[in-house]
Design an enzyme around this catalytic site. Structure first.
Site, mmCIF file in Angstrom:
data_model
loop_
_atom_site.group_PDB
_atom_site.id
_atom_site.type_symbol
_atom_site.label_atom_id
_atom_site.label_comp_id
_atom_site.label_asym_id
_atom_site.label_seq_id
_atom_site.Cartn_x
_atom_site.Cartn_y
_atom_site.Cartn_z
ATOM 1 N N GLU A 1 0.826 -1.056 -0.322
ATOM 2 C CA GLU A 1 0.000 0.257 0.171
ATOM 3 C C GLU A 1 0.496 1.168 -0.176
ATOM 4 O OE1 GLU A 1 -2.872 -0.001 2.912
ATOM 5 O OE2 GLU A 1 -4.436 -1.709 2.230
ATOM 6 N N GLU B 1 -6.168 -7.040 -1.260
ATOM 7 C CA GLU B 1 -6.617 -6.771 0.443
ATOM 8 C C GLU B 1 -8.119 -5.858 -0.101
ATOM 9 O OE1 GLU B 1 -3.355 -5.642 2.659
ATOM 10 O OE2 GLU B 1 -5.424 -4.444 4.005
#
Length: 460
Positions: free
Chosen positions: A287, A379
């Site tokens: 991320e 995710e």
């Protein structure tokens, strides 16, 4: 066929073999070993070793065996400390699998070389006590392609990107559905024979995402140990016919270039070691946040060639700006990637969402982007972006319906018993051996109900 030359090179140089350590003082009173050759090539092989303690609990253990052929050698092992003296192999626990309760088991693995016929060991001892039980066959299990009975990997084989889709060995678009681990530095007890059997058999999952944090007490504290642990989870997924998504879980700091050298080292190692496998996908930055798309792109264009040098065929997934939101969480959108894509082939772009926080405008972005970019939801959560709060069933359902419609693959956060509402299992579950529906959280029950429906894997 996947290249194995890089794997052999690693086998030739890895693991300095040492004098055998003395077994711990505590004695096992019964044990079983399942030894299975999972892959074999000219002069080399890979094997799995499952050790089950049938006696009193032990804290500290050493497994030993003697090769029938003096030409057999261990070259690299994982999930334990491996050594060889003459024809005798010694395998000693590491910290995280030191304790084996009664009925407890641990999965080990290694690569080796041989001359002649590569016979399996005839006998094993655990802390000096002879082990009884079964040992596996001498040949790797067949890779069945029968759509009626095959596993996800058995049916789909080596994956590739075709257009904006993830495609199988028949060049047909597919969708993979599975679960992400939590940080393996905190929740390794959740990833064992029983839990992964449940994921593959009861959940009917297609993939396991292996979340290896780089900071937060992760990879940077023990690169060799975490690399070994990731490889062991790859093997456990492979043994169950699931794909393994290796996640270089960068979060803080958010600029992946902070970990560029670590990423090159890690991916050079795991790509070489797993080059012969069909089930591995690489996610090179979890991320990215607080950083421009240009900087993320630069990182990707330096790491991807490292993977390609060892493993030219595997799919690679690139994180996107704003916590892998295609920039939406930073006030941007997918056009920055569409107009300036990563200069590499066979890649996809990550998108993450948490259903209670990310709704219509995020779904609209995915709908637009999916027509131009190959996306993989590596995710997602059913709750808020914090990992907590109430499950948003309506938003989760809307998201999963959209991903199904667009054939976008996904992994849910998280297959763990973390004390947060995003976890699939109730707190304390991983202290036992029951991973049935009775221990699922509200989120786990919803996600399992979606994952366990029949896959659509076209073969013609």
């Amino acid at each position: 066929m996947r290249r194995i030359s890089a794997l052999l090179a690693v086998c030739a140089t890895a693991l300095g073999l040492t004098t055998l350590a003395s077994p711990p003082a505590a004695a096992a009173t019964g044990c079983k070993v399942d030894y299975t050759i999972t892959n074999q090539w000219q002069g080399g092989f890979q094997a799995g070793v499952k050790v089950t303690n049938l006696g009193d609990a032990v804290s500290g253990w050493t497994l030993k065996w003697t090769w029938p052929d003096a030409g057999q050698k261990v070259t690299q092992g994982w999930n334990a400390t491996w050594s060889q003296s003459g024809s005798t192999v010694g395998v000693t626990n590491v910290d995280w699998n030191r304790t084996l309760a009664t009925g407890g088991a641990t999965d080990l693995g290694f690569t080796g070389t041989f001359t002649g016929s590569n016979p399996r060991p005839a006998a094993f001892t655990l802390n000096g006590v002879a082990c009884t039980g079964s040992v596996g066959g001498e040949e790797p299990p067949p890779d069945t392609g029968n759509p009626g009975t095959g596993t996800p990997v058995g049916i789909n084989g080596q994956l590739k990107v075709c257009g904006v889709n993830l495609c199988n060995q028949y060049n047909r678009p597919i969708q993979l559905r599975g679960m992400s681990t939590h940080g393996i530095q905190w929740f390794s007890k959740c990833y064992n024979t029983a839990s992964l059997d449940a994921l593959a058999t009861n959940w009917k999952a297609d993939l396991l995402r292996i979340a290896m944090y780089v900071q937060e007490q992760g990879y940077e504290t023990d690169p060799a140990g975490f690399t070994s642990r990731v490889n062991s989870y790859v093997d456990m997924a492979e043994a169950r016919g699931m794909y393994a998504l290796i996640d270089f879980h960068t979060l803080t700091p958010g600029d992946p270039n902070y970990n560029l050298d670590r990423a090159k080292t890690f991916f050079a190692s795991v790509a070489a070691r797993n080059a012969a496998k069909k089930n591995v996908i690489y996610e090179i930055a979890n991320e990215p946040n607080g950083v421009s798309w240009t900087a993320i792109k630069s990182y990707a264009e330096q790491v991807i060639p490292v993977i390609r040098a060892a493993d030219p065929d595997a799919v690679v997934i690139v994180g996107t700006r704003g916590w892998s939101s295609l920039g939406v969480s930073d006030g941007s959108n997918e056009t920055e990637v569409v107009n300036n894509p990563v200069n590499a082939s066979n890649i996809m772009y990550a998108f993450h969402f948490y259903a209670a926080s990310h709704k219509d405008n995020y779904r609209a972005t995915v709908s637009r982007a999916a027509a131009k970019l190959p996306l993989f939801v590596t995710e997602f959560g059913t709750v808020s972006a914090t990992g907590g709060g109430a499950m948003d069933q309506a938003s989760t359902t809307a998201w999963l319906d959209l991903l199904d419609q667009l054939k976008i693959s996904y992994a849910n956060w998280t297959y763990s018993d973390a004390n947060e509402s995003s976890a699939a299992f109730k707190p304390g579950t991983c202290n036992g051996t029951d991973y049935s529906s009775s221990v699922l959280t509200e989120s786990g029950a919803l996600v399992k109900s979606r994952i366990s429906t029949a896959d659509s894997f076209p073969t013609s």
